[in-house]
Design a protein around this motif. Structure first.
Motif, PDB file in Angstrom:
ATOM      1  N   ALA A  43       0.811  -1.213   0.000  1.00 53.78           N
ATOM      2  CA  ALA A  43       0.000   0.000   0.000  1.00 53.78           C
ATOM      3  C   ALA A  43       0.849   1.269   0.000  1.00 53.78           C
ATOM      4  CB  ALA A  43      -0.921  -0.005   1.218  1.00 53.78           C
ATOM      5  N   GLU A  44       0.180   2.380  -0.232  1.00 50.87           N
ATOM      6  CA  GLU A  44       0.794   3.706  -0.102  1.00 50.87           C
ATOM      7  C   GLU A  44       0.043   4.492   0.964  1.00 50.87           C
ATOM      8  OE1 GLU A  44       1.321   7.918  -2.546  1.00 50.87           O
ATOM      9  OE2 GLU A  44       1.030   6.081  -3.695  1.00 50.87           O
ATOM     10  N   HIS A  45       0.700   4.678   2.113  1.00 48.99           N
ATOM     11  CA  HIS A  45       0.111   5.470   3.193  1.00 48.99           C
ATOM     12  C   HIS A  45       1.111   6.528   3.634  1.00 48.99           C
ATOM     13  CE1 HIS A  45      -2.591   1.876   3.769  1.00 48.99           C
ATOM     14  NE2 HIS A  45      -3.451   2.878   3.847  1.00 48.99           N
ATOM     15  N   HIS A  46       0.642   7.746   3.785  1.00 50.32           N
ATOM     16  CA  HIS A  46       1.486   8.845   4.248  1.00 50.32           C
ATOM     17  C   HIS A  46       0.939   9.381   5.566  1.00 50.32           C
ATOM     18  CE1 HIS A  46       3.401   8.907   0.288  1.00 50.32           C
ATOM     19  NE2 HIS A  46       2.186   8.901  -0.243  1.00 50.32           N
ATOM     20  N   GLN A  47       1.848   9.795   6.437  1.00 50.13           N
ATOM     21  CA  GLN A  47       1.465  10.416   7.710  1.00 50.13           C
ATOM     22  C   GLN A  47       0.644   9.454   8.579  1.00 50.13           C
ATOM     23  OE1 GLN A  47       2.966  13.084   8.301  1.00 50.13           O
ATOM     24  NE2 GLN A  47       1.968  14.199   9.974  1.00 50.13           N
ATOM     25  N   VAL A  48       0.848   8.157   8.374  1.00 45.03           N
ATOM     26  CA  VAL A  48       0.254   7.136   9.246  1.00 45.03           C
ATOM     27  C   VAL A  48       1.431   6.457   9.944  1.00 45.03           C
ATOM     28  CG1 VAL A  48      -1.196   5.080   9.398  1.00 45.03           C
ATOM     29  CG2 VAL A  48      -1.691   6.824   7.676  1.00 45.03           C
ATOM     30  N   SER A  49       1.713   6.880  11.160  1.00 45.89           N
ATOM     31  CA  SER A  49       2.961   6.498  11.814  1.00 45.89           C
ATOM     32  C   SER A  49       3.024   5.040  12.237  1.00 45.89           C
ATOM     33  CB  SER A  49       3.191   7.392  13.046  1.00 45.89           C
ATOM     34  OG  SER A  49       2.074   7.343  13.918  1.00 45.89           O
ATOM     35  N   SER A  50       1.905   4.326  12.170  1.00 46.08           N
ATOM     36  CA  SER A  50       1.886   2.926  12.593  1.00 46.08           C
ATOM     37  C   SER A  50       2.094   1.950  11.441  1.00 46.08           C
ATOM     38  CB  SER A  50       0.559   2.613  13.292  1.00 46.08           C
ATOM     39  OG  SER A  50      -0.538   2.919  12.448  1.00 46.08           O
ATOM     40  N   VAL A  51       2.280   2.457  10.217  1.00 44.24           N
ATOM     41  CA  VAL A  51       2.576   1.573   9.091  1.00 44.24           C
ATOM     42  C   VAL A  51       3.800   2.108   8.354  1.00 44.24           C
ATOM     43  CG1 VAL A  51       0.190   0.815   8.826  1.00 44.24           C
ATOM     44  CG2 VAL A  51       1.019   2.741   7.477  1.00 44.24           C
ATOM     45  N   ALA A  52       4.575   1.190   7.773  1.00 47.57           N
ATOM     46  CA  ALA A  52       5.819   1.570   7.098  1.00 47.57           C
ATOM     47  C   ALA A  52       5.670   1.644   5.588  1.00 47.57           C
ATOM     48  CB  ALA A  52       6.929   0.580   7.459  1.00 47.57           C
ATOM     49  N   GLY A  53       4.501   1.268   5.071  1.00 45.68           N
ATOM     50  CA  GLY A  53       4.309   1.219   3.623  1.00 45.68           C
ATOM     51  C   GLY A  53       3.969   2.573   3.036  1.00 45.68           C
ATOM     52  N   SER A  54       4.974   3.329   2.594  1.00 51.05           N
ATOM     53  CA  SER A  54       4.724   4.667   2.053  1.00 51.05           C
ATOM     54  C   SER A  54       5.041   4.774   0.565  1.00 51.05           C
ATOM     55  CB  SER A  54       5.555   5.710   2.813  1.00 51.05           C
ATOM     56  OG  SER A  54       6.942   5.394   2.737  1.00 51.05           O
ATOM     57  N   THR A  55       5.972   3.966   0.055  1.00 53.14           N
ATOM     58  CA  THR A  55       6.366   4.060  -1.355  1.00 53.14           C
ATOM     59  C   THR A  55       6.301   2.674  -1.988  1.00 53.14           C
ATOM     60  OG1 THR A  55       8.697   3.835  -0.725  1.00 53.14           O
ATOM     61  CG2 THR A  55       7.854   6.056  -1.006  1.00 53.14           C
ATOM     62  N   PRO A  56       5.147   2.301  -2.535  1.00 53.90           N
ATOM     63  CA  PRO A  56       4.978   0.928  -3.023  1.00 53.90           C
ATOM     64  C   PRO A  56       5.957   0.520  -4.111  1.00 53.90           C
ATOM     65  CG  PRO A  56       3.111   2.330  -3.658  1.00 53.90           C
ATOM     66  CD  PRO A  56       3.913   3.096  -2.668  1.00 53.90           C
ATOM     67  N   GLU A  57       6.315   1.438  -5.034  1.00 54.21           N
ATOM     68  CA  GLU A  57       7.228   1.049  -6.111  1.00 54.21           C
ATOM     69  C   GLU A  57       8.573   0.587  -5.559  1.00 54.21           C
ATOM     70  OE1 GLU A  57       5.299   5.019  -7.541  1.00 54.21           O
ATOM     71  OE2 GLU A  57       5.857   4.065  -5.643  1.00 54.21           O
ATOM     72  N   MET A  58       9.093   1.297  -4.560  1.00 49.92           N
ATOM     73  CA  MET A  58      10.382   0.927  -3.979  1.00 49.92           C
ATOM     74  C   MET A  58      10.296  -0.419  -3.274  1.00 49.92           C
ATOM     75  SD  MET A  58      12.547   3.354  -4.699  1.00 49.92           S
ATOM     76  CE  MET A  58      13.855   3.219  -3.474  1.00 49.92           C
TER      77      MET A  58
END
Length: 335
Positions: A43-58
């Motif tokens: 997934a792509e989530h921003h400013q959600v400090s409890s998940v690490a998935g911010s940049t799916p392509e990487m």
């Protein structure tokens, strides 16, 4: 036969770190491959400090390198934040390196305002979402014949295959967009379960126009699932999930996914309990047998044979157990 997929958020468990969460995502993808799951999306989530998935392509690049056969995808890339050209080149590179294994799931952005501002700071205007989807189709098709504001432009590298294209959505608008552009449609049951689910899927199938990427309508239904060996343990895990969702919906979320113990100690106020009961409609909870029956009912209602599981529960071991239990219940063709 129902095919099962995984969508992972890379949750940061209480007492652990983002780096540990990403390592656990890698291990979960490898397990999903061994067990016979079809796709593993991130997934792509921003400013959600409890998940690490911010940049799916990487993360996808790493996961594809860490696995051999399972399809790796985004669930999804929030297209309004980005240039369609750059997204096309990112996913062409992934497809060039891992041909026949890459899925591009596209969604709209519902990020915090500060995230929207930061990701779009230098843009003088935003293109319509519909235009961005059209642009993606042009780049993946290498279309330099039809009129376009960047008619001669091609997305590099030019390759013989393309990633599978999926549009994520929760309503008739997204279903119609996916149908008009000949994309697969991934319905987010976990975000907006309703009596209209079947109607939305029917709209997609009825209005579907074949493209060079997708010739027949393809539907995935994505669900939150809480699965354990016993119904009692599943309920304990669900309470921790209840608390996490409350944190996400509040202004003060801790930088971790709460443990079962934390959820037990904290409890819920009356107003919170109302939110919990509402959120429970978004989840499938129980033993593998019980959840299998719920999944089969959804699949039958929507006439699909592909379901995406979001195992967003506390504890890496519990997430891995959920995959094992479901794989066994569905007799997946694992190694």
């Amino acid at each position: 036969m129902i095919s099962l997929n995984i969508l992972d958020y890379s949750p940061i468990d209480e007492g652990e770190t983002a780096a540990m969460a990403l390592k656990q995502t890698t291990e979960l993808a490898q397990l999903a491959e061994r067990l016979g799951f079809k796709r593993f999306w991130v997934a792509e989530h921003h400013q959600v400090s409890s998940v690490a998935g911010s940049t799916p392509e990487m993360l996808m690049m790493h996961l594809a390198a860490s696995t051999e056969t399972i399809r790796i995808g985004s669930g999804g890339v929030m297209l309004p934040h980005y240039s369609a050209y750059k997204v096309a080149e990112n996913f062409r590179m992934l497809e060039a390196l891992y041909p026949g294994r890459i899925d591009l799931g596209i969604g709209r952005s519902r990020s915090y305002r500060v995230v929207n501002e930061a990701l779009n700071e230098s843009k003088t205007k935003r293109l319509p979402y519909e235009q961005q989807l059209t642009d993606l189709g042009k780049y993946f098709a290498d279309d330099t014949d039809n009129e376009h504001r960047f008619q001669s432009l091609q997305a590099m590298p030019v390759i013989e295959t393309a990633p599978e294209l999926w549009l994520l959505g929760t309503g008739q608008g997204s279903a119609q967009l996916a149908a008009e552009r000949g994309m697969g449609y991934a319905f987010a049951h976990f975000a907006k379960p309703s009596q209209q689910t079947v109607e939305v899927v029917d709209v997609y199938r009825r209005e579907f126009q074949p493209s060079q990427f997708v010739q027949v309508p393809n539907v995935i239904i994505a669900v939150f699932a809480v699965v354990a060996e016993t119904a009692e343990k599943a309920e304990e895990l669900a309470k921790a999930f209840d608390l996490w969702l409350l944190f996400i919906e509040s202004d003060s979320q801790p930088p971790y996914y709460p443990s079962v113990e934390t959820a037990k100690k904290r409890g819920f106020s009356d107003s919170e309990q109302e939110k919990v009961e509402r959120n429970r409609q978004r989840m499938l909870i129980g033993t593998a047998k019980q959840v299998k029956e719920q999944i089969e009912a959804i699949a039958e209602q929507c006439a699909t044979d592909e379901i995406t599981i979001i195992p967003n529960i506390s504890g890496a071991d519990n997430r891995m157990d959920e995959l094992r239990l479901l794989a066994n219940a569905f007799n997946l063709p694992g190694k």
